[in-house]
Design a protein around this motif. Structure first.
Motif, PDB file in Angstrom:
ATOM      1  N   LYS A  64       3.658  19.453  -0.886  1.00 56.06           N
ATOM      2  CA  LYS A  64       3.008  20.390  -1.821  1.00 56.06           C
ATOM      3  C   LYS A  64       2.265  21.482  -1.060  1.00 56.06           C
ATOM      4  O   LYS A  64       2.341  22.661  -1.414  1.00 56.06           O
ATOM      5  CB  LYS A  64       2.024  19.657  -2.720  1.00 56.06           C
TER       6      LYS A  64
ATOM      7  N   ARG B  37       0.834  -1.189   0.000  1.00 59.61           N
ATOM      8  CA  ARG B  37       0.000   0.000   0.000  1.00 59.61           C
ATOM      9  C   ARG B  37       0.880   1.255   0.000  1.00 59.61           C
ATOM     10  O   ARG B  37       1.869   1.331   0.722  1.00 59.61           O
ATOM     11  CB  ARG B  37      -0.863  -0.053   1.259  1.00 59.61           C
ATOM     12  N   VAL B  38       0.488   2.256  -0.808  1.00 56.89           N
ATOM     13  CA  VAL B  38       1.250   3.507  -0.880  1.00 56.89           C
ATOM     14  C   VAL B  38       0.475   4.592  -0.142  1.00 56.89           C
ATOM     15  O   VAL B  38      -0.675   4.870  -0.485  1.00 56.89           O
ATOM     16  CB  VAL B  38       1.478   3.928  -2.352  1.00 56.89           C
ATOM     17  N   LYS B  39       1.110   5.158   0.859  1.00 57.91           N
ATOM     18  CA  LYS B  39       0.491   6.264   1.575  1.00 57.91           C
ATOM     19  C   LYS B  39       1.049   7.566   0.998  1.00 57.91           C
ATOM     20  O   LYS B  39       2.254   7.723   0.894  1.00 57.91           O
ATOM     21  CB  LYS B  39       0.798   6.148   3.074  1.00 57.91           C
ATOM     22  N   ARG B  40       0.150   8.456   0.595  1.00 56.75           N
ATOM     23  CA  ARG B  40       0.558   9.644  -0.158  1.00 56.75           C
ATOM     24  C   ARG B  40       0.684  10.902   0.698  1.00 56.75           C
ATOM     25  O   ARG B  40       0.785  12.010   0.175  1.00 56.75           O
ATOM     26  CB  ARG B  40      -0.429   9.884  -1.294  1.00 56.75           C
ATOM     27  N   GLY B  41       0.646  10.761   1.991  1.00 58.86           N
ATOM     28  CA  GLY B  41       0.659  11.927   2.876  1.00 58.86           C
ATOM     29  C   GLY B  41       1.914  12.773   2.773  1.00 58.86           C
ATOM     30  O   GLY B  41       1.858  13.996   2.909  1.00 58.86           O
TER      31      GLY B  41
ATOM     32  N   THR C 270       3.991  13.413   0.140  1.00 61.07           N
ATOM     33  CA  THR C 270       4.041  14.312  -1.022  1.00 61.07           C
ATOM     34  C   THR C 270       2.988  15.407  -0.912  1.00 61.07           C
ATOM     35  O   THR C 270       3.251  16.559  -1.263  1.00 61.07           O
ATOM     36  CB  THR C 270       3.844  13.541  -2.342  1.00 61.07           C
ATOM     37  N   ALA C 271       1.792  15.035  -0.434  1.00 57.52           N
ATOM     38  CA  ALA C 271       0.725  16.035  -0.279  1.00 57.52           C
ATOM     39  C   ALA C 271       1.160  17.101   0.723  1.00 57.52           C
ATOM     40  O   ALA C 271       0.960  18.301   0.493  1.00 57.52           O
ATOM     41  CB  ALA C 271      -0.563  15.366   0.188  1.00 57.52           C
TER      42      ALA C 271
END
Length: 119
Positions: A13, A3-7, A9-10
């Motif tokens: 940004k 599973r990829v958690k995108r926190g 990079t967000a």
């Protein structure tokens, strides 16, 4: 597949937007939905006004030159025409600065321009 958690990079940004929105009023500085369009609009204004700044300063130099050549019996347009005819190639920024800080040397330039118009 893992599973990829995108926190991460967000967050990066958002951090960039918040940094640009620093000093803004109200929610525009700390809520991404309000900060993002505010920062975009601010960048549009900045881009536009970098161009406008050049026009504004040129207009200022022209007004100063017009005021500076009036005592010599010239108008701005006649003065520029005289400069062209006498072969003096000094830009408006430098001429404006001369008129303020070196009135004696500006007077010589104005007289040369006036003589070129008479000839």
């Amino acid at each position: 597949m893992s599973r990829v958690k995108r926190g991460v990079t967000a967050h990066a940004k958002h951090k960039k937007v918040y940094k640009a929105a620093k000093g803004f009023y109200g929610r525009r500085k700390n809520t991404i939905r309000a900060a993002k369009p505010a920062v975009e609009k601010a960048q549009q204004y900045a881009f536009r006004d970098r161009k406008r700044k050049k026009r504004t300063f040129r207009a200022l130099w022209i007004q100063r030159l017009n005021a500076a050549v009036r005592p010599f019996g010239l108008t701005y347009s006649r003065f520029i025409d005289g400069l062209a005819k006498s072969g003096i190639t000094v830009d408006r920024k430098v001429l404006s600065d001369l008129a303020i800080h070196e009135p004696a040397s500006f007077q010589l330039i104005a007289e040369k321009a006036k003589a070129a118009l008479a000839a």
